[in-house]
Enzyme design. Structure first.
Site, PDB file in Angstrom:
ATOM      1  N   ALA A  14       1.020  -1.202   0.394  1.00 17.92           N
ATOM      2  CA  ALA A  14      -0.198  -0.112  -0.437  1.00 17.92           C
ATOM      3  C   ALA A  14       0.887   1.477   0.155  1.00 17.92           C
ATOM      4  CB  ALA A  14      -0.911   0.240   1.362  1.00 17.92           C
ATOM      5  N   LYS A  34      10.177   1.412   9.034  1.00 18.46           N
ATOM      6  CA  LYS A  34      11.406   1.347  10.315  1.00 18.46           C
ATOM      7  C   LYS A  34      11.770   0.488   9.712  1.00 18.46           C
ATOM      8  CE  LYS A  34       7.906  -1.881  13.176  1.00 18.46           C
ATOM      9  NZ  LYS A  34       6.714  -1.397  13.822  1.00 18.46           N
ATOM     10  N   HIS A  41       6.225  -6.927   5.632  1.00 18.39           N
ATOM     11  CA  HIS A  41       5.104  -7.966   6.067  1.00 18.39           C
ATOM     12  C   HIS A  41       4.649  -8.239   4.950  1.00 18.39           C
ATOM     13  CE1 HIS A  41       3.192 -10.891   7.951  1.00 18.39           C
ATOM     14  NE2 HIS A  41       2.145 -10.398   7.431  1.00 18.39           N
ATOM     15  N   GLY A  47      -0.568 -16.388  -2.150  1.00 22.31           N
ATOM     16  CA  GLY A  47      -1.339 -16.163  -2.583  1.00 22.31           C
ATOM     17  C   GLY A  47      -1.758 -15.975  -3.590  1.00 22.31           C
ATOM     18  N   TRP A 152      13.966   4.301   9.990  1.00 15.85           N
ATOM     19  CA  TRP A 152      13.899   5.502  10.721  1.00 15.85           C
ATOM     20  C   TRP A 152      12.075   5.064  11.037  1.00 15.85           C
ATOM     21  CZ3 TRP A 152      14.279  11.357   9.471  1.00 15.85           C
ATOM     22  CH2 TRP A 152      15.606  11.225   9.374  1.00 15.85           C
ATOM     23  N   HIS A 229      -7.288 -17.101   9.930  1.00 19.02           N
ATOM     24  CA  HIS A 229      -6.786 -18.456   9.590  1.00 19.02           C
ATOM     25  C   HIS A 229      -6.980 -19.242   9.205  1.00 19.02           C
ATOM     26  CE1 HIS A 229      -5.063 -19.468   5.106  1.00 19.02           C
ATOM     27  NE2 HIS A 229      -5.069 -18.369   4.752  1.00 19.02           N
ATOM     28  N   LEU A 239       2.082 -19.109   8.070  1.00 23.38           N
ATOM     29  CA  LEU A 239       0.753 -18.834   7.203  1.00 23.38           C
ATOM     30  C   LEU A 239       1.622 -20.410   6.513  1.00 23.38           C
ATOM     31  CD1 LEU A 239      -1.807 -17.878   6.166  1.00 23.38           C
ATOM     32  CD2 LEU A 239       0.053 -16.701   4.352  1.00 23.38           C
ATOM     33  N   HIS A 337      -4.097 -13.710  12.147  1.00 21.51           N
ATOM     34  CA  HIS A 337      -3.907 -13.728  10.252  1.00 21.51           C
ATOM     35  C   HIS A 337      -3.616 -12.531  10.323  1.00 21.51           C
ATOM     36  CE1 HIS A 337      -2.527 -14.434   6.713  1.00 21.51           C
ATOM     37  NE2 HIS A 337      -2.821 -13.968   5.827  1.00 21.51           N
ATOM     38  N   LEU A 373     -11.753 -11.703   2.178  1.00 26.54           N
ATOM     39  CA  LEU A 373     -11.777 -13.204   0.635  1.00 26.54           C
ATOM     40  C   LEU A 373      -9.869 -13.172   0.837  1.00 26.54           C
ATOM     41  CD1 LEU A 373     -14.363 -13.126  -1.114  1.00 26.54           C
ATOM     42  CD2 LEU A 373     -14.496 -14.539   0.700  1.00 26.54           C
TER      43      LEU A 373
END
Length: 559
Positions: A14, A34, A41, A47, A152, A229, A239, A337, A373
């Protein structure tokens, strides 16, 4: 002076998509993170990404309906329509940037089935789609020359005359405090997965941005919607991609039975995540589990399919469970999750705080409602990351710079850090509180919840707040002081925990991921609405907003 038209906090999908979009609009844009961007992540998303391409006989309306149904009718349908109608163009845009999606035997972009969807519309790169997209977007960041404040740590949002006007931040390598002035800030800091133990999330996922926005006056919405999950590895909680079930893997109980036929006879293992997780937990609770788990069986898929499409979980099974998934089933259980809740935004990412935007998992534009979903999260990040970047850049064109007293702001942030660093050792350590809090969240706010458990958790969180006020930082240095960083993160996690439990106690029904044993059914008459939590000096303040319904009326949810 450090200053930018648009400052993006977080360098996951994002964040980098927002930065590229803001740069396209001519803004002076920077990212602060950071960790190094490709350690974000989003890397862990395995998937794929959903999109309905019309040349496959699919339609965005079908995708939107599946998403609305998957959300248990809590998703705002205007936002879902935007996400699904813009998905195809965004997918192709990502491919043109350089993401090498898997292809089918005809050379077209390949798809796989994912849970809760009637058509195979998940585009993928083996089982490391997030990593592939993240690296390509980082290439775009390098190409554009967007500045990255790498490693940072954002300490706080700066509020000036009722607007968000930048951040105070710690350069981790030196320990120096800086003020970064910005006309607009886009929060893309990710979720809060490590508030729960175990979790599929990376250790860096600590709810920093949600808490900072909450402290600045922004509302958090539907925080009680925490997704477990269905397939996380026994013990470590790593996962195991939904792509395995998408390729045809079975779920088995201790009797070797495909138990999903009792809970979702039409969709079986590909029912929505909340349904499958509840089914697994019921099997375990009723004595048909194996050492607190059920089994995921991939053996019948064959070595060729597994090696081509599920390469990562071959390694995960071998390295973390000692299991060769081509020869034996792997033990899995439901695990924390994702959080559907987050900073309330509109469809352009704007929050209730002027100048502050949010996108990605830290935000709640309400496309996931009560249950996300699989493969809609990557889509959410790139669609609403782009929209936020464009809008935030556009509004800065006629905006003057906020007049900040840089020295005062830096001095206040430095004083706060010194106060924390100078605390005498009380015996309280961030690591012990964080672990205890995470275990409590999993125990009282897991797949199933009830009033008594959540009230116990609420009292415990107050105790953790009291203990946090006494935490001492043992490392008194300033260079790469991870002891200090982890202590600061814990404060943000406790704020998020407070909001999650407040929302959970407020919603007196079962909807999506919020399954209450004391209120076991969905109650549209009273609870077809959002729960908002706002911070006040007296504690969390609760309010509600109606769900936006455009064309799909709520109905019973069956798979």
């Amino acid at each position: 002076m450090l200053e930018h038209d648009v400052l993006v906090v977080g360098a996951g999908l994002a964040g980098m998509r927002a930065a590229v979009a803001a740069h396209e609009k001519g803004a002076n844009v920077a990212i602060i993170s950071k960790v190094h961007p490709v350690r974000s992540h989003s890397n862990a998303a395995q998937g794929g990404i959903n999109a309905a391409l019309t040349d496959r006989g699919d339609s965005w309306e079908d995708h939107a309906f599946d998403t609305v149904k998957g959300s248990d009718y809590l998703g705002d349908q205007d936002a879902i329509e935007i996400m699904c109608s813009e998905a195809g163009a965004e997918l192709i845009r990502m491919e043109h940037m350089g993401v090498i999606f898997n292809r089918d035997d005809e050379g077209k972009l390949g798809t796989r089935a994912f849970g809760g969807q009637r058509k195979a519309r998940t585009f993928f790169v083996a089982d490391f789609t997030g990593q592939a997209m993240l690296h390509v977007l980082y290439e775009q960041i390098l190409k554009t020359g967007v500045r990255v404040y790498e490693e940072w740590f954002v300490l706080d949002l700066i509020m000036h005359e009722g607007r968000c006007a930048g951040v105070t931040a710690l350069e981790i390598a030196t320990g120096r405090v800086f003020v970064i002035r910005a006309k607009t800030v886009i929060m893309c800091s990710g979720g809060v997965g490590r508030l729960f133990e175990p979790s599929t999330n990376a250790l860096i996922v600590t709810g920093d941005g949600m808490a900072q926005a909450y402290r600045a006056g922004a509302s958090l919405m539907d925080m009680e919607m925490v997704q477990y999950h269905p397939t996380t590895l026994k013990g470590s909680g790593v996962l195991i991609t939904e792509g395995a079930r998408g390729e045809g893997a079975y779920l088995l109980n201790s009797q070797g039975e495909r138990f999903m036929k009792r809970y979702a006879p039409n969709m079986m293992e590909l029912a929505s995540r909340d349904v499958v997780s509840r089914s697994e937990q019921t099997e375990i609770n009723e004595g048909r589990g194996i050492d607190g788990c059920v089994l995921l069986d991939c053996r019948h898929l064959g070595e060729k399919v597994i090696r081509e499409r599920l390469t990562q979980i071959v390694d995960i099974g071998r390295d973390f469970a000692g299991v060769d998934i081509m020869k034996e089933p792997i033990p899995i259980r439901p695990g924390m999750h994702y959080i559907m809740g987050g900073i309330k935004t509109d469809v352009d990412g704007l929050t209730s705080v002027p100048g502050l935007y949010a996108a990605g998992e830290c935000a709640n534009v309400s496309v996931h409602g009560g249950n996300r979903l699989g493969a809609n999260s990557l889509l959410d990040t790139v669609v609403f990351g782009r929209r936020s970047g464009h809008h935030a850049a556009d509004v800065t064109k006629d905006m003057d710079w906020p007049k900040l007293n840089i020295e005062d702001l830096a001095g206040q942030a430095e004083d706060s850090l010194q106060k924390l660093l100078s605390r005498n050792d009380s015996g309280e350590r961030w690591s012990k509180i964080r672990h205890d809090l995470g275990v409590d969240m999993d125990k009282y706010f897991g797949v199933y919840r009830d009033e008594r458990g959540m009230q116990t958790l609420q009292r415990n969180i107050q105790n953790y707040k009291d203990r946090y006020a006494r935490v001492a930082v043992q490392d008194k240095g300033r260079v790469f002081n991870t002891d200090l960083i982890f202590t600061l993160e814990l404060g943000f996690m406790i704020d998020c925990a407070e909001a999650i439990v407040a929302g959970g106690l407020e919603r007196k029904e079962s909807r999506g991921a919020h399954s209450r044993t004391d209120h076991p059914t969905r109650d549209d008459a009273n609870w077809l609405k959002h729960v908002l939590v706002t911070r006040t000096p007296k504690g969390p303040k609760l309010s509600h907003l109606p769900v936006v319904i455009t064309k799909w009326k709520p109905e019973e949810r069956k798979y």
